[in-house]
Motif scaffolding. Sequence first.
Motif, PDB file in Angstrom:
ATOM      1  N   ARG A  10      58.362 -30.025 103.045  1.00 44.51           N
ATOM      2  CA  ARG A  10      58.502 -31.209 102.207  1.00 44.51           C
ATOM      3  C   ARG A  10      59.559 -30.955 101.140  1.00 44.51           C
ATOM      4  NH1 ARG A  10      53.091 -33.128  99.424  1.00 44.51           N
ATOM      5  NH2 ARG A  10      53.405 -31.069  98.455  1.00 44.51           N
ATOM      6  N   GLN A  11      60.365 -31.964 100.839  1.00 48.93           N
ATOM      7  CA  GLN A  11      61.444 -31.853  99.856  1.00 48.93           C
ATOM      8  C   GLN A  11      61.133 -32.745  98.660  1.00 48.93           C
ATOM      9  OE1 GLN A  11      65.274 -32.971 101.327  1.00 48.93           O
ATOM     10  NE2 GLN A  11      66.355 -32.252  99.504  1.00 48.93           N
ATOM     11  N   ASN A  12      61.190 -32.159  97.465  1.00 51.46           N
ATOM     12  CA  ASN A  12      60.964 -32.930  96.236  1.00 51.46           C
ATOM     13  C   ASN A  12      61.879 -32.425  95.140  1.00 51.46           C
ATOM     14  OD1 ASN A  12      59.778 -30.492  95.794  1.00 51.46           O
ATOM     15  ND2 ASN A  12      57.801 -31.286  95.079  1.00 51.46           N
ATOM     16  N   GLN A  13      61.992 -33.223  94.108  1.00 48.43           N
ATOM     17  CA  GLN A  13      62.845 -32.882  92.966  1.00 48.43           C
ATOM     18  C   GLN A  13      61.979 -32.541  91.760  1.00 48.43           C
ATOM     19  OE1 GLN A  13      65.450 -36.173  92.273  1.00 48.43           O
ATOM     20  NE2 GLN A  13      66.792 -35.695  94.003  1.00 48.43           N
ATOM     21  N   SER A  14      62.432 -31.562  90.993  1.00 49.37           N
ATOM     22  CA  SER A  14      61.714 -31.147  89.784  1.00 49.37           C
ATOM     23  C   SER A  14      62.725 -30.727  88.726  1.00 49.37           C
ATOM     24  CB  SER A  14      60.744 -29.995  90.075  1.00 49.37           C
ATOM     25  OG  SER A  14      61.455 -28.869  90.548  1.00 49.37           O
ATOM     26  N   LEU A  15      62.347 -30.934  87.509  1.00 50.78           N
ATOM     27  CA  LEU A  15      63.207 -30.572  86.377  1.00 50.78           C
ATOM     28  C   LEU A  15      62.826 -29.165  85.908  1.00 50.78           C
ATOM     29  CD1 LEU A  15      65.392 -31.431  84.352  1.00 50.78           C
ATOM     30  CD2 LEU A  15      63.575 -32.359  82.913  1.00 50.78           C
ATOM     31  N   VAL A  16      63.765 -28.257  86.006  1.00 47.54           N
ATOM     32  CA  VAL A  16      63.524 -26.859  85.649  1.00 47.54           C
ATOM     33  C   VAL A  16      64.460 -26.489  84.506  1.00 47.54           C
ATOM     34  CG1 VAL A  16      63.528 -24.480  86.450  1.00 47.54           C
ATOM     35  CG2 VAL A  16      62.847 -26.309  88.008  1.00 47.54           C
ATOM     36  N   MET A  17      63.899 -25.877  83.473  1.00 48.52           N
ATOM     37  CA  MET A  17      64.707 -25.418  82.352  1.00 48.52           C
ATOM     38  C   MET A  17      65.095 -23.959  82.583  1.00 48.52           C
ATOM     39  SD  MET A  17      62.812 -27.106  79.047  1.00 48.52           S
ATOM     40  CE  MET A  17      64.100 -26.506  77.982  1.00 48.52           C
ATOM     41  N   THR A  18      66.378 -23.744  82.714  1.00 48.25           N
ATOM     42  CA  THR A  18      66.870 -22.381  82.914  1.00 48.25           C
ATOM     43  C   THR A  18      66.775 -21.595  81.613  1.00 48.25           C
ATOM     44  OG1 THR A  18      69.135 -23.037  82.379  1.00 48.25           O
ATOM     45  CG2 THR A  18      68.446 -23.217  84.689  1.00 48.25           C
ATOM     46  N   PRO A  19      66.782 -20.268  81.690  1.00 48.40           N
ATOM     47  CA  PRO A  19      66.748 -19.477  80.446  1.00 48.40           C
ATOM     48  C   PRO A  19      67.909 -19.797  79.509  1.00 48.40           C
ATOM     49  CG  PRO A  19      66.239 -18.096  82.336  1.00 48.40           C
ATOM     50  CD  PRO A  19      66.667 -19.421  82.892  1.00 48.40           C
ATOM     51  N   GLN A  20      69.077 -20.092  80.064  1.00 49.59           N
ATOM     52  CA  GLN A  20      70.212 -20.425  79.198  1.00 49.59           C
ATOM     53  C   GLN A  20      70.011 -21.761  78.499  1.00 49.59           C
ATOM     54  OE1 GLN A  20      73.816 -20.166  81.474  1.00 49.59           O
ATOM     55  NE2 GLN A  20      73.922 -17.929  81.300  1.00 49.59           N
ATOM     56  N   LEU A  21      69.382 -22.724  79.196  1.00 43.09           N
ATOM     57  CA  LEU A  21      69.103 -24.015  78.562  1.00 43.09           C
ATOM     58  C   LEU A  21      68.096 -23.860  77.434  1.00 43.09           C
ATOM     59  CD1 LEU A  21      69.488 -27.052  78.462  1.00 43.09           C
ATOM     60  CD2 LEU A  21      67.739 -27.283  80.246  1.00 43.09           C
ATOM     61  N   VAL A  22      67.079 -23.036  77.660  1.00 42.65           N
ATOM     62  CA  VAL A  22      66.096 -22.765  76.604  1.00 42.65           C
ATOM     63  C   VAL A  22      66.771 -22.099  75.407  1.00 42.65           C
ATOM     64  CG1 VAL A  22      64.001 -21.494  76.027  1.00 42.65           C
ATOM     65  CG2 VAL A  22      64.201 -22.612  78.248  1.00 42.65           C
ATOM     66  N   GLN A  23      67.686 -21.164  75.684  1.00 40.50           N
ATOM     67  CA  GLN A  23      68.382 -20.485  74.594  1.00 40.50           C
ATOM     68  C   GLN A  23      69.296 -21.436  73.839  1.00 40.50           C
ATOM     69  OE1 GLN A  23      67.881 -16.874  74.029  1.00 40.50           O
ATOM     70  NE2 GLN A  23      68.474 -17.811  72.111  1.00 40.50           N
ATOM     71  N   SER A  24      69.913 -22.387  74.538  1.00 45.15           N
ATOM     72  CA  SER A  24      70.766 -23.377  73.874  1.00 45.15           C
ATOM     73  C   SER A  24      69.963 -24.262  72.945  1.00 45.15           C
ATOM     74  CB  SER A  24      71.487 -24.232  74.924  1.00 45.15           C
ATOM     75  OG  SER A  24      72.304 -23.443  75.749  1.00 45.15           O
ATOM     76  N   ILE A  25      68.753 -24.635  73.367  1.00 45.12           N
ATOM     77  CA  ILE A  25      67.883 -25.444  72.508  1.00 45.12           C
ATOM     78  C   ILE A  25      67.474 -24.656  71.269  1.00 45.12           C
ATOM     79  CG2 ILE A  25      65.644 -26.596  72.398  1.00 45.12           C
ATOM     80  CD1 ILE A  25      65.952 -27.293  75.339  1.00 45.12           C
ATOM     81  N   GLN A  26      67.187 -23.379  71.456  1.00 44.67           N
ATOM     82  CA  GLN A  26      66.835 -22.550  70.304  1.00 44.67           C
ATOM     83  C   GLN A  26      68.018 -22.364  69.361  1.00 44.67           C
ATOM     84  OE1 GLN A  26      65.281 -18.922  71.950  1.00 44.67           O
ATOM     85  NE2 GLN A  26      63.378 -19.870  72.676  1.00 44.67           N
ATOM     86  N   LEU A  27      69.229 -22.246  69.903  1.00 44.34           N
ATOM     87  CA  LEU A  27      70.427 -22.142  69.048  1.00 44.34           C
ATOM     88  C   LEU A  27      70.599 -23.380  68.196  1.00 44.34           C
ATOM     89  CD1 LEU A  27      73.184 -20.538  71.330  1.00 44.34           C
ATOM     90  CD2 LEU A  27      72.090 -19.528  69.343  1.00 44.34           C
ATOM     91  N   LEU A  28      70.274 -24.540  68.748  1.00 47.20           N
ATOM     92  CA  LEU A  28      70.441 -25.794  68.009  1.00 47.20           C
ATOM     93  C   LEU A  28      69.503 -25.875  66.823  1.00 47.20           C
ATOM     94  CD1 LEU A  28      72.089 -28.428  68.204  1.00 47.20           C
ATOM     95  CD2 LEU A  28      70.200 -29.406  69.502  1.00 47.20           C
ATOM     96  N   GLN A  29      68.356 -25.231  66.926  1.00 46.72           N
ATOM     97  CA  GLN A  29      67.353 -25.310  65.864  1.00 46.72           C
ATOM     98  C   GLN A  29      67.455 -24.173  64.867  1.00 46.72           C
ATOM     99  OE1 GLN A  29      63.475 -25.790  67.504  1.00 46.72           O
ATOM    100  NE2 GLN A  29      62.492 -26.305  65.566  1.00 46.72           N
ATOM    101  N   MET A  30      68.248 -23.154  65.138  1.00 50.62           N
ATOM    102  CA  MET A  30      68.341 -21.997  64.258  1.00 50.62           C
ATOM    103  C   MET A  30      69.014 -22.357  62.940  1.00 50.62           C
ATOM    104  SD  MET A  30      69.403 -18.796  66.705  1.00 50.62           S
ATOM    105  CE  MET A  30      68.301 -18.173  67.970  1.00 50.62           C
ATOM    106  N   THR A  31      68.568 -21.696  61.874  1.00 51.01           N
ATOM    107  CA  THR A  31      69.259 -21.803  60.599  1.00 51.01           C
ATOM    108  C   THR A  31      70.521 -20.939  60.625  1.00 51.01           C
ATOM    109  OG1 THR A  31      68.017 -19.966  59.654  1.00 51.01           O
ATOM    110  CG2 THR A  31      67.057 -22.163  59.442  1.00 51.01           C
TER     111      THR A  31
END
Length: 520
Positions: A10-31
């Motif tokens: 069966r083929q389906n689509q899912s949204l996966v957050m890569t480690p780099q995407l998680v790190q980019s989100i954390q960079l945006l919130q850093m002081t």
Amino acid sequence: MALSANLFLRQNQSLVMTPQLVQSIQLLQMTHLELMQFIAQEVERNPLLEMAADDGDAGIDIAEFSDRHTTGSDVTSERDEVAQAPALASDWYESGASDNLNDRLDTNYDMAFADEGSSQRLDAPELLGQWKSMPGASSPHGDDYDLDEFVAGQVSLRDHLELQIPFLVSTAAERLIASILLDHLDEAGYLRADLDEIAGRLGKPVSEIEAVLTQLHGVEPTGVFARSLGECLSLQLKQRDRFDPAMAGLVDNLELLAKRDFASLKKICGVDEEDLLDMLSEIRKLNPKPGSGFEHSVTESVTPDIVVRADGASGWRVELNPDALPRVLVNHAYMTQVSATATRGNEDAGFISDCLQTANWLTRSLDQRAKTILKVASEIVRQQEGFLTHGVGHLRPLNLKTVADAIKMHESTVSRVTTNKFMMTPRGLFELKYFFSVSIASAEGGDSHSAEAVRHRIRTLIAQESPEAVLSDDDIVVSLKSTGVDLARRTVAKYREAMNIPSSVQRRREKRAAVKAGAV
């Protein structure tokens, strides 16, 4: 019913957050401080990353360092020239004759002129701006000293008291009790401990613990080791020789003083109004938190991420603060040099490839972070132009969704950008969250008002009131409604208490007492 195992594709689509995407989100919130610490770790871990030196930095540039200091090949050629040159008669020190001189004079000349020799070669000149303790990092002229090295250490309350306790208590048992009592002091200097519990733990009578505590009341600043506010004020009044029976009655009824019930205080203390005003003047000179004058934590300065300046007729110019932008570069020259020596397929080549991908991702993420912060700040300035022009009274109600819809971003992204980010404006330094406030409906059906602007109006009305015409909460509601702000009385009381403003009864008593004190 028979059970069987089947295999399905069966083929389906899912949204996966890569480690780099998680790190980019954390960079945006850093002081700013957290971001600089993260980049410093990445630069130390990744050999292809380097911090670009500032124009006004005291560190030496790599090219400038090459011009001012000799390289390894230059040192080798100079050694060859020295080896080919004939030995001079005056070179007796280098020829080894100094050993006889050392034995003859019973001294050692090897380190006599260590500070006057040739400049020491740097181990890693590209890291000179980051590691000030690197050997050879000091300038030959001695003009690159760091002012942080001359800052005096902060003295804590505990250190200050430990220097005085040996002069107050003499025996070892008393010093032990004093040390335990010192451990139970809070930041304000108050003793937060049960004397019965300490006495039971040490196997001593409570009277002995109280005797040591009485001796500790003689330390400076006066009022430390007090168990209540009344005891703290009493110790300071005794030190000033102002603790008479009338003052003792005032200190024992501080709750009446907080309510501004001056009539009851005059009866309890047995004084007239003039003496009571004089006693209140003495109370105001005391320090209710004697331990607050000592440093408890390191004070960190705030670096604004956004700078807003007036731009004449065109409005406002929004810029990123260059001091808050980390300058990270990818060293492609070093990448080319290492790639030429590393063979394809080995571990070195794989490590360099991973480092290059990480370096390129970090530079792109920092660039995207700066663009996102600038976009959100520009929209906030556009929405709050009235605040920048006229002040807090013209602050508009604003929420995250309004800004997110205007710049075509998600609301969570705007929330991360506005967290712990600061904006320098002509009206002062503000956190980006300050510009977002609750909307309050207008009484006339017009534009809504910001909650912060309404609190500013309440504060202004109370500051302008006279002792003869003190405004009650109902009067403030009527005054706000005349200006188009529809607010309930309980909301006014909630805003007033949040700003630590007393009630109208307490303000009337305090203002009348202040007027009489000024007349006296």
